[in-house]
Design a protein around this motif. Structure first.
Motif, PDB file in Angstrom:
ATOM      1  N   ALA A   1      14.268 -11.699   6.721  1.00  0.00           N
ATOM      2  CA  ALA A   1      15.032 -12.268   5.616  1.00  0.00           C
ATOM      3  C   ALA A   1      16.466 -12.563   6.043  1.00  0.00           C
ATOM      4  N   LEU A   2      17.052 -11.695   6.864  1.00  0.00           N
ATOM      5  CA  LEU A   2      18.418 -11.913   7.345  1.00  0.00           C
ATOM      6  C   LEU A   2      18.503 -13.189   8.173  1.00  0.00           C
ATOM      7  N   ALA A   3      17.489 -13.456   8.980  1.00  0.00           N
ATOM      8  CA  ALA A   3      17.480 -14.670   9.792  1.00  0.00           C
ATOM      9  C   ALA A   3      17.414 -15.923   8.931  1.00  0.00           C
ATOM     10  N   ARG A   4      16.824 -15.794   7.742  1.00  0.00           N
ATOM     11  CA  ARG A   4      16.726 -16.948   6.839  1.00  0.00           C
ATOM     12  C   ARG A   4      17.896 -17.010   5.863  1.00  0.00           C
ATOM     13  N   GLY A   5      18.780 -16.036   5.911  1.00  0.00           N
ATOM     14  CA  GLY A   5      19.916 -16.020   4.991  1.00  0.00           C
ATOM     15  C   GLY A   5      19.566 -15.588   3.590  1.00  0.00           C
ATOM     16  N   GLU A   6      18.485 -14.835   3.406  1.00  0.00           N
ATOM     17  CA  GLU A   6      18.056 -14.382   2.080  1.00  0.00           C
ATOM     18  C   GLU A   6      18.714 -13.031   1.780  1.00  0.00           C
ATOM     19  N   THR A   7      19.920 -13.076   1.291  1.00  0.00           N
ATOM     20  CA  THR A   7      20.724 -11.873   1.096  1.00  0.00           C
ATOM     21  C   THR A   7      20.052 -10.862   0.170  1.00  0.00           C
ATOM     22  N   ALA A   8      19.563 -11.304  -0.951  1.00  0.00           N
ATOM     23  CA  ALA A   8      18.958 -10.387  -1.924  1.00  0.00           C
ATOM     24  C   ALA A   8      17.736  -9.693  -1.323  1.00  0.00           C
ATOM     25  N   ARG A   9      16.967 -10.442  -0.565  1.00  0.00           N
ATOM     26  CA  ARG A   9      15.770  -9.859   0.048  1.00  0.00           C
ATOM     27  C   ARG A   9      16.150  -8.827   1.110  1.00  0.00           C
ATOM     28  N   VAL A  10      17.197  -9.117   1.860  1.00  0.00           N
ATOM     29  CA  VAL A  10      17.646  -8.159   2.872  1.00  0.00           C
ATOM     30  C   VAL A  10      18.049  -6.849   2.208  1.00  0.00           C
TER      31      VAL A  10
ATOM     32  N   MET B   1      15.122  -4.814   1.014  1.00  0.00           N
ATOM     33  CA  MET B   1      14.387  -4.132   2.070  1.00  0.00           C
ATOM     34  C   MET B   1      15.191  -3.011   2.708  1.00  0.00           C
ATOM     35  N   TRP B   2      16.473  -3.234   2.914  1.00  0.00           N
ATOM     36  CA  TRP B   2      17.243  -2.294   3.735  1.00  0.00           C
ATOM     37  C   TRP B   2      17.928  -1.178   2.962  1.00  0.00           C
ATOM     38  N   LEU B   3      18.244  -1.364   1.688  1.00  0.00           N
ATOM     39  CA  LEU B   3      18.922  -0.297   0.950  1.00  0.00           C
ATOM     40  C   LEU B   3      18.080   0.976   0.876  1.00  0.00           C
ATOM     41  N   PRO B   4      16.790   0.906   0.569  1.00  0.00           N
ATOM     42  CA  PRO B   4      15.982   2.139   0.609  1.00  0.00           C
ATOM     43  C   PRO B   4      15.885   2.719   2.028  1.00  0.00           C
ATOM     44  N   LEU B   5      15.874   1.851   3.030  1.00  0.00           N
ATOM     45  CA  LEU B   5      15.812   2.326   4.408  1.00  0.00           C
ATOM     46  C   LEU B   5      17.097   3.059   4.783  1.00  0.00           C
TER      47      LEU B   5
ATOM     48  N   LEU C   1       0.817  -1.212   0.000  1.00  0.00           N
ATOM     49  CA  LEU C   1       0.000   0.000   0.000  1.00  0.00           C
ATOM     50  C   LEU C   1       0.852   1.262   0.000  1.00  0.00           C
ATOM     51  N   ASP C   2       2.010   1.185   0.644  1.00  0.00           N
ATOM     52  CA  ASP C   2       2.875   2.365   0.754  1.00  0.00           C
ATOM     53  C   ASP C   2       4.335   1.909   0.845  1.00  0.00           C
ATOM     54  N   PRO C   3       5.086   1.945  -0.256  1.00  0.00           N
ATOM     55  CA  PRO C   3       6.490   1.524  -0.222  1.00  0.00           C
ATOM     56  C   PRO C   3       7.347   2.342   0.732  1.00  0.00           C
ATOM     57  N   GLY C   4       6.842   3.469   1.191  1.00  0.00           N
ATOM     58  CA  GLY C   4       7.599   4.296   2.114  1.00  0.00           C
ATOM     59  C   GLY C   4       7.464   3.916   3.570  1.00  0.00           C
ATOM     60  N   GLN C   5       6.848   2.788   3.867  1.00  0.00           N
ATOM     61  CA  GLN C   5       6.725   2.322   5.249  1.00  0.00           C
ATOM     62  C   GLN C   5       8.070   1.735   5.678  1.00  0.00           C
ATOM     63  N   LEU C   6       8.908   2.584   6.258  1.00  0.00           N
ATOM     64  CA  LEU C   6      10.267   2.178   6.583  1.00  0.00           C
ATOM     65  C   LEU C   6      10.314   1.140   7.705  1.00  0.00           C
ATOM     66  N   GLY C   7       9.401   1.229   8.657  1.00  0.00           N
ATOM     67  CA  GLY C   7       9.375   0.242   9.736  1.00  0.00           C
ATOM     68  C   GLY C   7       9.105  -1.151   9.201  1.00  0.00           C
ATOM     69  N   ALA C   8       8.176  -1.233   8.230  1.00  0.00           N
ATOM     70  CA  ALA C   8       7.890  -2.531   7.631  1.00  0.00           C
ATOM     71  C   ALA C   8       9.112  -3.062   6.896  1.00  0.00           C
ATOM     72  N   ARG C   9       9.844  -2.186   6.220  1.00  0.00           N
ATOM     73  CA  ARG C   9      11.061  -2.608   5.525  1.00  0.00           C
ATOM     74  C   ARG C   9      12.082  -3.167   6.518  1.00  0.00           C
ATOM     75  N   TYR C  10      12.215  -2.506   7.656  1.00  0.00           N
ATOM     76  CA  TYR C  10      13.199  -2.967   8.632  1.00  0.00           C
ATOM     77  C   TYR C  10      12.880  -4.390   9.100  1.00  0.00           C
ATOM     78  N   PHE C  11      11.642  -4.632   9.497  1.00  0.00           N
ATOM     79  CA  PHE C  11      11.298  -5.944  10.046  1.00  0.00           C
ATOM     80  C   PHE C  11      11.318  -7.034   8.979  1.00  0.00           C
ATOM     81  N   LEU C  12      10.906  -6.711   7.756  1.00  0.00           N
ATOM     82  CA  LEU C  12      10.999  -7.713   6.692  1.00  0.00           C
ATOM     83  C   LEU C  12      12.458  -8.033   6.387  1.00  0.00           C
ATOM     84  N   GLY C  13      13.330  -7.029   6.478  1.00  0.00           N
ATOM     85  CA  GLY C  13      14.752  -7.287   6.295  1.00  0.00           C
ATOM     86  C   GLY C  13      15.321  -8.154   7.397  1.00  0.00           C
ATOM     87  N   GLU C  14      14.893  -7.908   8.648  1.00  0.00           N
ATOM     88  CA  GLU C  14      15.336  -8.746   9.764  1.00  0.00           C
ATOM     89  C   GLU C  14      14.920 -10.196   9.559  1.00  0.00           C
TER      90      GLU C  14
END
Length: 273
Positions: A233-242, A245-249, A218-231
């Motif tokens: 993905a990081l726990a699963r070792g999904e480098t590209a997904r991290v 999520m985190w580069l725009p943040l 709904l809003d790509p600018g939701q930075l908090g959502a990006r942070y938690f989705l990156g976390e």
């Protein structure tokens, strides 16, 4: 008030019984091994060996154990003895404690003041919003939600108040109702996910990730959502997904912001597996 004093008397009496029972258990000694008893055991061991019922190794071990018991018995301390009037001292001390407590309550408290009902307390809090704690604010807003169950703003305020009050499950419930009323509100979806993360001891489970993904849709600018989705993905070792999520943040944060420094340090390299 009468019930209060009755309960006070009962609790004081129960405390006295527990103290006396504990003291009684303390002076009830167990069986003491005396030298005479141990010596009789040594003689019995000798008879068993003479009859061929114990071999040399067993007899030696048994005599060594009996010897240790003799030495231990010699070091036994005198058992505690309760005086005939000790119980009266104990009960007197408890009575004095209760009397002092009642006196302090009478002097400093308000024994004649009737208890306020929950509704009256909320009425009072509603007139003092600037000085309320988060749990009290949540109680006031909950009443508004009861009166206007489809008020999106009231539901989000209730969720925020419960979150600050340390009730993430209650916050998640409020935000679920908020997104049901207004499904296109990205902020409510993000706050729902954050509440679920806190309720799950900091771990973003499937429901939380779904809420964050909806917030970003709904809003790509939701930075908090990006942070938690990156976390997650990081726990699963999904480098590209991290990195997705985190580069725009990281770009949105000030270079001197400690959060940006932390994210940059934890961001996986682009060529990582």
């Amino acid at each position: 008030m009468t019930m209060f004093w009755i309960m006070t008397a009962l609790i004081a009496a129960l405390a006295g019984l527990l103290v006396l029972a504990g003291a009684r258990r303390g002076v009830d000694g167990g069986e003491v091994v005396t030298p005479a008893t141990a010596s009789a055991e040594l003689a019995e061991l000798d008879r068993l060996k003479a009859r061929g019922l114990l071999d040399d190794a067993s007899w030696t071990a048994a005599r060594a154990e009996a010897g240790r018991r003799i030495l231990s018995a010699g070091r036994e301390a005198a058992p505690a003895v309760a005086g005939a009037r000790d119980r009266f001292w104990v009960l007197g001390g408890l009575g004095a404690t209760v009397a002092v407590s009642v006196a302090l309550y009478t002097l400093l408290g308000a024994p004649g003041l009737p208890d306020q009902s929950w509704e009256r307390r909320v009425d009072q809090w509603a007139t003092q919003l600037d000085s309320l704690q988060p749990p009290q604010i949540a109680a006031v807003v909950a009443r508004v939600v009861d009166e206007r169950p489809n008020d999106h703003q009231a539901l989000t305020m209730l969720g925020a108040a419960r979150f600050e009050a340390g009730d993430p499950l209650g916050a998640a419930s409020a935000f679920r109702r908020a997104v049901a009323v207004r499904p296109a509100d990205a902020q409510s979806w993000a706050r729902l996910g954050e509440s679920l993360v806190r309720a799950n001891q900091g771990v973003a489970d499937g429901d939380a990730e779904a809420a964050f993904r909806e917030a970003l849709r709904l809003d790509p600018g939701q930075l908090g959502a990006r942070y938690f989705l990156g976390e997650a993905a990081l726990a699963r070792g999904e480098t590209a997904r991290v990195r997705e999520m985190w580069l725009p943040l990281i770009a949105a944060l000030d270079p001197a912001d400690p959060r940006r420094v932390d994210l940059e340090a934890r961001l996986p390299a682009g060529d990582a597996a």
